[in-house]
Design an enzyme around this catalytic site. Structure first.
Site, PDB file in Angstrom:
ATOM      1  N   TYR A   5      -1.828  -0.572  10.727  1.00 14.56           N
ATOM      2  CA  TYR A   5      -1.992  -1.231   9.439  1.00 14.56           C
ATOM      3  C   TYR A   5      -0.640  -1.075   8.307  1.00 14.56           C
ATOM      4  CZ  TYR A   5      -3.365  -1.034   4.965  1.00 14.56           C
ATOM      5  OH  TYR A   5      -3.981  -1.708   2.658  1.00 14.56           O
TER       6      TYR A   5
ATOM      7  N   SER B 215       0.608  -1.180  -0.112  1.00 14.95           N
ATOM      8  CA  SER B 215       0.060   0.260   0.246  1.00 14.95           C
ATOM      9  C   SER B 215       0.849   1.648  -0.051  1.00 14.95           C
ATOM     10  CB  SER B 215      -0.786  -0.157   1.385  1.00 14.95           C
ATOM     11  OG  SER B 215      -1.296   1.376   1.600  1.00 14.95           O
TER      12      SER B 215
END
Length: 292
Positions: A200, A187
């Site tokens: 995360y 990401s």
């Protein structure tokens, strides 16, 4: 889709309607509905005869990848959670419509035994695994900071995003011949972490390191390892884990979130033999956010 157009205007732009869902979220209630390439993706035989495993294939990027792989000629086994069975059936329908085998498997990858069983099932069904896409992930926004991240949440994030990826890769390798490909979903958060997604983001940074290290480990076996680093993407995880969806994606230079269909071609390319000289790479698909 093939006609040139301004990329900012190709898909819906925020502001979006305010919307919330319980985790894990579902595709149906989303407004606007996500585009997985149902009407736009055209295959050209780039993965003909391949056998693929995709985690988190019921919705979002995972569904778009399953659809694209199928239209490129691959059979697909994909994992989902029990609560996502309806979305999983829809993914399977699109794979079958492309004339390929679809094998949805309910599997919580936080448990090592489940990961082993998933790969055993793939080996039983297909005889081998040509492509492994480690895509399943968990996040939960905590705007109040690190003090608000419970040990339970931290454990779930790490076990889903890292442990599961590690175990699945380990158990897939005995079934992966030379020429196979592993593709991990990292990401933009790996490089530009949002404070409210601290746990995360740290796992996504670890996925970058895992990808680059594993690639060097496996190239002698003829197995390539790469990753895709999406920016904001409009998936069920967004209304299920973020407090405000109205302006989601507006921070990207392109001014909107990606649709899952815009991510799938990167996975197809990395899985294909056209990417034979590409390993240990991160394909950044961030909507214009510069990354190192």
């Amino acid at each position: 889709m093939n006609q040139p157009q301004h990329p900012a205007e190709q898909h819906p732009q925020p502001d979006f309607p305010s919307q919330e869902q319980p985790h894990p979220g579902w595709t149906g209630p989303m407004d606007p509905p996500p585009d997985h390439g149902e009407k736009s993706y055209r295959g050209s035989g780039r993965l003909e005869g391949r056998k693929a495993v995709v985690t988190g294939g019921d919705s979002g990027i995972g569904r778009a990848v399953c659809l694209a792989f199928a239209r490129e000629g691959a059979d697909v086994l994909f994992s989902h959670l029990d609560e996502e069975a309806d979305d999983a059936r829809e993914t399977a329908r699109w794979v079958k419509d492309a004339g390929r085998r679809a094998i949805p498997v309910s599997c919580d990858i936080r448990e090592e035994a489940n990961c082993r069983s998933l790969m055993d099932r793939a080996a039983d069904e297909f005889g081998r695994v040509d492509v492994l896409v480690n895509n399943a992930a968990y996040q939960m926004s905590q705007p109040e900071g690190i003090e608000a991240i419970s040990t339970e949440q931290f454990d779930r994030v790490l076990r889903t995003n890292l442990y599961g990826m590690f175990w699945l890769t380990k158990f897939a390798l005995p079934h992966m011949p030379a020429g196979s490909s592993i593709i991990n979903s990292t990401s933009v958060q790996a490089y530009k972490p949002s404070p409210h997604l601290l746990d995360y983001a740290m796992t996504k940074g670890a996925i970058v390191t895992f990808t680059q290290g594993l690639a060097q480990m496996l190239i002698d076996r003829g197995i390539r390892v790469n990753a895709v680093a999406p920016g904001p993407v409009w998936t069920p995880l967004i209304p299920a884990t973020l407090p405000d969806t109205v302006k989601f994606g507006k921070q990207a230079p392109i001014g909107r979130p990606a649709q899952p269909a815009e991510m799938a071609p990167a996975y197809v390319f990395l899985a294909s033999q056209e990417a034979s000289f590409i390993t240990a790479e991160i394909v950044n698909a961030t909507g214009g956010t510069p990354l190192p």
